[in-house]
Structures are given as structure tokens and as C-alpha cells.
Design a protein around this motif. Structure first.
Motif, PDB file in Angstrom:
ATOM      1  N   UNK A 228     -19.039  52.090  39.985  1.00  0.00           N
ATOM      2  CA  UNK A 228     -20.119  51.200  40.366  1.00  0.00           C
ATOM      3  C   UNK A 228     -21.450  51.893  40.111  1.00  0.00           C
ATOM      4  N   UNK A 229     -22.410  51.138  39.660  1.00  0.00           N
ATOM      5  CA  UNK A 229     -23.783  51.626  39.615  1.00  0.00           C
ATOM      6  C   UNK A 229     -24.673  50.601  40.289  1.00  0.00           C
ATOM      7  N   UNK A 230     -25.749  51.061  40.881  1.00  0.00           N
ATOM      8  CA  UNK A 230     -26.594  50.133  41.608  1.00  0.00           C
ATOM      9  C   UNK A 230     -28.027  50.605  41.708  1.00  0.00           C
ATOM     10  N   UNK A 231     -28.829  49.748  42.299  1.00  0.00           N
ATOM     11  CA  UNK A 231     -30.231  50.061  42.559  1.00  0.00           C
ATOM     12  C   UNK A 231     -30.531  49.803  44.034  1.00  0.00           C
ATOM     13  N   UNK A 232     -31.233  50.757  44.612  1.00  0.00           N
ATOM     14  CA  UNK A 232     -31.671  50.660  45.998  1.00  0.00           C
ATOM     15  C   UNK A 232     -33.201  50.708  46.028  1.00  0.00           C
ATOM     16  N   UNK A 233     -33.738  50.175  47.090  1.00  0.00           N
ATOM     17  CA  UNK A 233     -35.194  50.150  47.253  1.00  0.00           C
ATOM     18  C   UNK A 233     -35.529  50.683  48.645  1.00  0.00           C
ATOM     19  N   UNK A 234     -36.596  51.458  48.713  1.00  0.00           N
ATOM     20  CA  UNK A 234     -37.058  51.946  50.008  1.00  0.00           C
ATOM     21  C   UNK A 234     -38.568  51.770  50.088  1.00  0.00           C
ATOM     22  N   UNK A 235     -38.988  50.914  51.033  1.00  0.00           N
ATOM     23  CA  UNK A 235     -40.405  50.717  51.296  1.00  0.00           C
ATOM     24  C   UNK A 235     -40.848  51.736  52.343  1.00  0.00           C
ATOM     25  N   UNK A 236     -42.135  52.060  52.382  1.00  0.00           N
ATOM     26  CA  UNK A 236     -42.625  53.031  53.376  1.00  0.00           C
ATOM     27  C   UNK A 236     -42.253  52.627  54.788  1.00  0.00           C
ATOM     28  N   UNK A 237     -41.667  53.561  55.529  1.00  0.00           N
ATOM     29  CA  UNK A 237     -41.299  53.307  56.912  1.00  0.00           C
ATOM     30  C   UNK A 237     -40.054  52.471  57.107  1.00  0.00           C
ATOM     31  N   UNK A 238     -39.363  52.156  56.018  1.00  0.00           N
ATOM     32  CA  UNK A 238     -38.160  51.326  56.123  1.00  0.00           C
ATOM     33  C   UNK A 238     -36.945  52.072  55.599  1.00  0.00           C
ATOM     34  N   UNK A 239     -35.783  51.534  55.948  1.00  0.00           N
ATOM     35  CA  UNK A 239     -34.538  52.116  55.478  1.00  0.00           C
ATOM     36  C   UNK A 239     -34.323  51.792  53.996  1.00  0.00           C
ATOM     37  N   UNK A 240     -33.590  52.661  53.354  1.00  0.00           N
ATOM     38  CA  UNK A 240     -33.181  52.395  51.978  1.00  0.00           C
ATOM     39  C   UNK A 240     -32.176  51.243  51.988  1.00  0.00           C
ATOM     40  N   UNK A 241     -32.382  50.266  51.104  1.00  0.00           N
ATOM     41  CA  UNK A 241     -31.506  49.103  51.066  1.00  0.00           C
ATOM     42  C   UNK A 241     -30.998  48.853  49.659  1.00  0.00           C
ATOM     43  N   UNK A 242     -29.759  48.415  49.575  1.00  0.00           N
ATOM     44  CA  UNK A 242     -29.193  48.054  48.297  1.00  0.00           C
ATOM     45  C   UNK A 242     -29.720  46.712  47.844  1.00  0.00           C
ATOM     46  N   UNK A 243     -30.101  46.592  46.583  1.00  0.00           N
ATOM     47  CA  UNK A 243     -30.607  45.327  46.086  1.00  0.00           C
ATOM     48  C   UNK A 243     -29.774  44.769  44.935  1.00  0.00           C
ATOM     49  N   UNK A 244     -29.081  45.599  44.198  1.00  0.00           N
ATOM     50  CA  UNK A 244     -28.262  45.104  43.101  1.00  0.00           C
ATOM     51  C   UNK A 244     -27.213  46.143  42.741  1.00  0.00           C
ATOM     52  N   UNK A 245     -26.024  45.669  42.396  1.00  0.00           N
ATOM     53  CA  UNK A 245     -24.993  46.573  41.910  1.00  0.00           C
ATOM     54  C   UNK A 245     -24.169  45.884  40.834  1.00  0.00           C
ATOM     55  N   UNK A 246     -23.558  46.691  39.996  1.00  0.00           N
ATOM     56  CA  UNK A 246     -22.593  46.211  39.018  1.00  0.00           C
ATOM     57  C   UNK A 246     -21.373  47.102  39.145  1.00  0.00           C
ATOM     58  N   UNK A 247     -20.213  46.496  39.326  1.00  0.00           N
ATOM     59  CA  UNK A 247     -19.038  47.316  39.581  1.00  0.00           C
ATOM     60  C   UNK A 247     -18.264  47.572  38.292  1.00  0.00           C
ATOM     61  N   UNK A 248     -17.128  48.207  38.435  1.00  0.00           N
ATOM     62  CA  UNK A 248     -16.417  48.726  37.274  1.00  0.00           C
ATOM     63  C   UNK A 248     -15.912  47.631  36.342  1.00  0.00           C
ATOM     64  N   UNK A 249     -15.780  46.383  36.831  1.00  0.00           N
ATOM     65  CA  UNK A 249     -15.351  45.312  35.926  1.00  0.00           C
ATOM     66  C   UNK A 249     -16.500  44.392  35.544  1.00  0.00           C
ATOM     67  N   UNK A 250     -17.728  44.796  35.853  1.00  0.00           N
ATOM     68  CA  UNK A 250     -18.903  44.036  35.436  1.00  0.00           C
ATOM     69  C   UNK A 250     -19.375  42.990  36.428  1.00  0.00           C
ATOM     70  N   UNK A 251     -18.729  42.888  37.566  1.00  0.00           N
ATOM     71  CA  UNK A 251     -19.164  41.938  38.593  1.00  0.00           C
ATOM     72  C   UNK A 251     -20.446  42.442  39.247  1.00  0.00           C
ATOM     73  N   UNK A 252     -21.403  41.522  39.422  1.00  0.00           N
ATOM     74  CA  UNK A 252     -22.690  41.890  40.009  1.00  0.00           C
ATOM     75  C   UNK A 252     -22.855  41.334  41.415  1.00  0.00           C
TER      76      UNK A 252
END
Length: 128
Positions: free
Chosen positions: A33-57
Motif C-alpha cells: 500500500x502507498x498513501x498520502x497523509x496530511x498534517x495541519x498545524x496543531x492537528x493530528x496527521x490524517x490519512x487522505x488517500x491510499x492505493x493498495x496492492x491491487x490498485x484499489x483506492x
């Protein structure tokens, strides 16, 4: 040793677009799996998008319909196309890759994937 190299990011006006890229190296297996996370100042890191090993997003609700995650021909690359950007999209964006139990750091579970390898982060600023 797993290494993630990011590129892209920057400053853009609301409604604009940016594209982030990530290349993972050092893996001993091909399908992750690969993905992207976002962290705004003062906030927790959150997952916003991922693509898994078979291409499902999978997408976090606030980015659905605006962001698209994809992989290159090599499964160790990931891209995040961000359209219709909003000020609330601003933050540090991290590329992430799957880690097996007992490996990785700052483990976050997002969707069906366990992320424990991280890029250095790239800043995205959306402002008029």
C-alpha cells in the motif's frame, strides 16, 4: 532500509491544482500500500488517500472528487493529483508506505493498510 522521496507541493490560490510524487525504495517485496497523509498545524496527521496492492483506492471524505491517487508503472511510485484546492487543504503532506508488524515508525492505520514508512513531508499552502 526503506526510503521515501517526495516531490511537488508549493503555494497555490484557492481553486488551483498541485501534483505530488513519491518514490519508495529499499523494499524486499513488490506489492505494498502507498498513501498520502496530511498534517495541519496543531492537528493530528490524517490519512487522505491510499492505493493498495491491487490498485484499489480509498479517500478521506473531504478530498473525494477533488484528489486522485495513482501509481506509476512501477508499483513503488505514487502520485497525488490535487484539484479544486481549498484553504483547509493547507498543511504538510507526507507520502507513506506500508510496513509489516514490528517494522516502521509512527504507525498509522488508514483503510486496510498499516503505514509505518514516511517521506520527509512537503508543504502545501492554499491561500489567496
Amino acid at each position: 532500509q526503506v526510503h521515501l522521496a517526495e516531490s511537488g507541493g508549493g503555494s497555490v490560490q484557492p481553486g488551483g491544482s498541485l501534483r505530488l510524487s513519491c518514490v519508495a525504495s529499499g523494499y524486499t517485496y513488490d506489492y505494498i500500500c502507498m498513501g498520502w497523509f496530511r498534517q495541519a498545524p496543531g492537528k493530528e496527521r490524517e490519512g487522505i488517500a491510499l492505493i493498495d496492492s491491487d490498485g484499489t483506492t480509498t479517500y478521506e471524505d473531504s478530498v473525494k472528487g477533488r484528489f486522485t491517487i495513482s501509481q506509476g508503472s512501477a508499483k513503488n511510485t505514487a502520485y497525488l493529483q490535487m484539484n479544486s484546492l481549498k484553504p483547509e487543504d493547507s498543511g504538510t503532506y507526507y507520502c507513506a508506505a506500508e510496513s509489516q508488524p514490528g517494522y516502521g515508525t509512527r504507525v498509522h492505520v488508514f483503510g486496510n493498510c498499516r503505514f509505518g514508512y514516511w517521506g520527509q513531508g512537503t508543504q502545501v499552502t492554499v491561500s489567496s
